[in-house]
Write a protein that holds these residues in place. Structure first.
Motif, PDB file in Angstrom:
ATOM      1  N   TRP A 165       0.838  -1.192   0.000  1.00 27.32           N
ATOM      2  CA  TRP A 165       0.000   0.000   0.000  1.00 27.32           C
ATOM      3  C   TRP A 165       0.876   1.246   0.000  1.00 27.32           C
ATOM      4  O   TRP A 165       1.906   1.289   0.686  1.00 27.32           O
ATOM      5  CB  TRP A 165      -0.892   0.006   1.239  1.00 27.32           C
ATOM      6  CG  TRP A 165      -2.006  -1.006   1.211  1.00 27.32           C
ATOM      7  CD1 TRP A 165      -1.920  -2.311   0.847  1.00 27.32           C
ATOM      8  CD2 TRP A 165      -3.359  -0.792   1.584  1.00 27.32           C
ATOM      9  NE1 TRP A 165      -3.127  -2.929   0.981  1.00 27.32           N
ATOM     10  CE2 TRP A 165      -4.038  -2.018   1.429  1.00 27.32           C
ATOM     11  CE3 TRP A 165      -4.065   0.311   2.049  1.00 27.32           C
ATOM     12  CZ2 TRP A 165      -5.383  -2.168   1.717  1.00 27.32           C
ATOM     13  CZ3 TRP A 165      -5.414   0.171   2.338  1.00 27.32           C
ATOM     14  CH2 TRP A 165      -6.068  -1.053   2.168  1.00 27.32           C
ATOM     15  N   LEU A 207      -1.978   6.272   1.547  1.00 31.84           N
ATOM     16  CA  LEU A 207      -3.221   5.501   1.621  1.00 31.84           C
ATOM     17  C   LEU A 207      -3.280   4.683   2.912  1.00 31.84           C
ATOM     18  O   LEU A 207      -4.330   4.626   3.577  1.00 31.84           O
ATOM     19  CB  LEU A 207      -3.332   4.584   0.403  1.00 31.84           C
ATOM     20  CG  LEU A 207      -4.581   3.706   0.331  1.00 31.84           C
ATOM     21  CD1 LEU A 207      -5.840   4.570   0.310  1.00 31.84           C
ATOM     22  CD2 LEU A 207      -4.517   2.785  -0.880  1.00 31.84           C
ATOM     23  N   SER A 234      -4.006   7.020   5.782  1.00 29.36           N
ATOM     24  CA  SER A 234      -5.392   7.499   5.746  1.00 29.36           C
ATOM     25  C   SER A 234      -6.351   6.424   6.239  1.00 29.36           C
ATOM     26  O   SER A 234      -7.264   6.695   7.039  1.00 29.36           O
ATOM     27  CB  SER A 234      -5.758   7.924   4.325  1.00 29.36           C
ATOM     28  OG  SER A 234      -4.906   8.944   3.859  1.00 29.36           O
ATOM     29  N   VAL A 235      -6.171   5.195   5.766  1.00 22.87           N
ATOM     30  CA  VAL A 235      -7.068   4.102   6.176  1.00 22.87           C
ATOM     31  C   VAL A 235      -6.953   3.851   7.676  1.00 22.87           C
ATOM     32  O   VAL A 235      -7.963   3.689   8.378  1.00 22.87           O
ATOM     33  CB  VAL A 235      -6.735   2.828   5.371  1.00 22.87           C
ATOM     34  CG1 VAL A 235      -7.469   1.627   5.942  1.00 22.87           C
ATOM     35  CG2 VAL A 235      -7.114   3.017   3.898  1.00 22.87           C
TER      36      VAL A 235
END
Length: 379
Positions: A70, A74, A77-78
């Protein structure tokens, strides 16, 4: 003839003691100046500390996602969104059952107040309704006289809440950036520092990061033990809102002293309202026993293993932190003590002499067996 003191040795010892005393005073002055500077920067330092603690809690998941390919932004953020959802879920897990049983709890509180009034009216107190009314009137008058101070206190409380909200928002943003760019920080820091500091500071920072992670994991484990034991006792006594109270106990474990008192007070009040005085006293005993086991057994043992600190050092650090800075001091006492131990151990490694290996000339020669031994057979 008795030995006499040597004036030369005595003067040398005094000079050495004076030099060491001056050096210690300079070190203390430098430490006090550093603490004063940190105090002036507390509005920025406190969100940074909270953000670091949150990052140690959420970094394993972010690291797992990054290893699966990843992108860093990202993954960060997740993990941040999942953390916010988990926090909202905890709040809902506490608030929704409480709201659904609020009517029953309100009736229980009213009934409890009435029972308390009836008990006060009987022996040995024999407090009549007129006395109770007079006490209420005097309390009301005192409240009216202190309206100004109450308003000041209210504004102070509102300011504290707003500062807490700002701190939480800043900590969340910092957590996101730490999750996103954290692995690039130490190489960048090494490029900015001159000479040997480019090696020493990143090593100490990496060890400090591991220590903070151990602290957060151990604190979460201690909170889970508290929630299990107290929740089990509440379930056996059929006290309502067992799951919200267990979750509240787990969350409050991250705030030493005050968190435990708040969670215990809520559990005792709900037991008093719903089950009566006997069960409330039993709940109080359960909470006191669990908290004593936590403070004197679980927490020192678990944190001493995870942080490399002796259990007695942890107890003394929490006591000193609480005396110096209250709740915040007790919250930060253990990780600060662990970080000081990290720096001290690294300094000892750098200042220690390497172990001396025996030289080749120092090896003892092999002993020659006697002529009649099996190594010298007879002709």
């Amino acid at each position: 003839m008795p030995a006499t003191l040597s004036s030369t040795k005595t003067a040398a010892a005094l000079r050495r003691s004076a030099r060491v005393s001056v050096e210690l005073l300079l070190v203390l002055v430098a430490a006090m100046a550093a603490l004063w500077i940190l105090g002036r920067m507390w509005s920025v330092l406190w969100p940074l500390i909270v953000g670091l603690l949150l990052t140690t809690l959420t970094w394993p998941l972010a690291h797992f996602l990054r290893r699966r390919g990843w992108p860093p932004a990202l993954a960060a953020s997740v993990v941040t969104v999942l953390f916010l959802l988990a926090a909202a879920g905890i709040v809902a897990l506490i608030a929704v059952p409480v709201a659904s049983e609020s009517g029953e709890l309100t009736d229980g509180v009213t009934e409890g107040i009435e029972k308390l009034r009836q008990w006060a009216a009987g022996p040995p107190l024999n407090i009549g309704d007129a006395q109770i009314s007079g006490g209420v009137d005097s309390a009301t008058a005192q409240i009216k006289d202190s309206v100004g101070s109450m308003v000041t206190t209210l504004f102070t409380g509102v300011s504290t809440v707003l500062n807490g909200v700002v701190t939480a928002i800043l900590a969340l943003f910092l957590m996101f950036f730490f999750l996103k760019d954290g692995p690039r920080f130490l190489p960048w820091l090494a490029r900015q520092l001159p000479g040997r500091l480019a090696t020493d500071i990143p090593i100490v920072a990496a060890r400090s990061w591991d220590t903070l992670g151990a602290f957060v994991r151990s604190q979460a484990f201690v909170g889970m033990l508290d929630a299990i034991f107290i929740g089990l006792g509440l379930w056996i006594l059929s006290v309502p809102l067992v799951l919200p109270l267990a979750v509240l106990t787990f969350v409050s474990a991250f705030v030493p002293i005050v968190g435990a008192l708040f969670a215990g007070l809520v559990a005792v009040l709900i037991a008093l309202v719903s089950n009566g005085l006997t069960d409330a006293l039993i709940v109080l005993v359960i909470i006191v026993v669990v908290q004593q086991l936590e403070g004197n057994v679980f927490q020192p043992i678990i944190q001493s293993r995870g942080l490399g600190l002796h259990a007695g050092v942890i107890l003394l650090a929490v006591t000193l932190g609480a005396n110096l800075a209250g709740v915040v001091g007790s919250l930060l006492a253990v990780p600060v003590a662990a970080l000081i131990a990290v720096v001290w151990n690294y300094l000892r490694e750098q200042l220690s002499d390497p172990p001396q290996e025996p030289a080749a000339d120092d090896t003892p020669p092999a002993s020659t067996p006697p002529p009649n031994s099996p190594s010298h057979p007879q002709p």
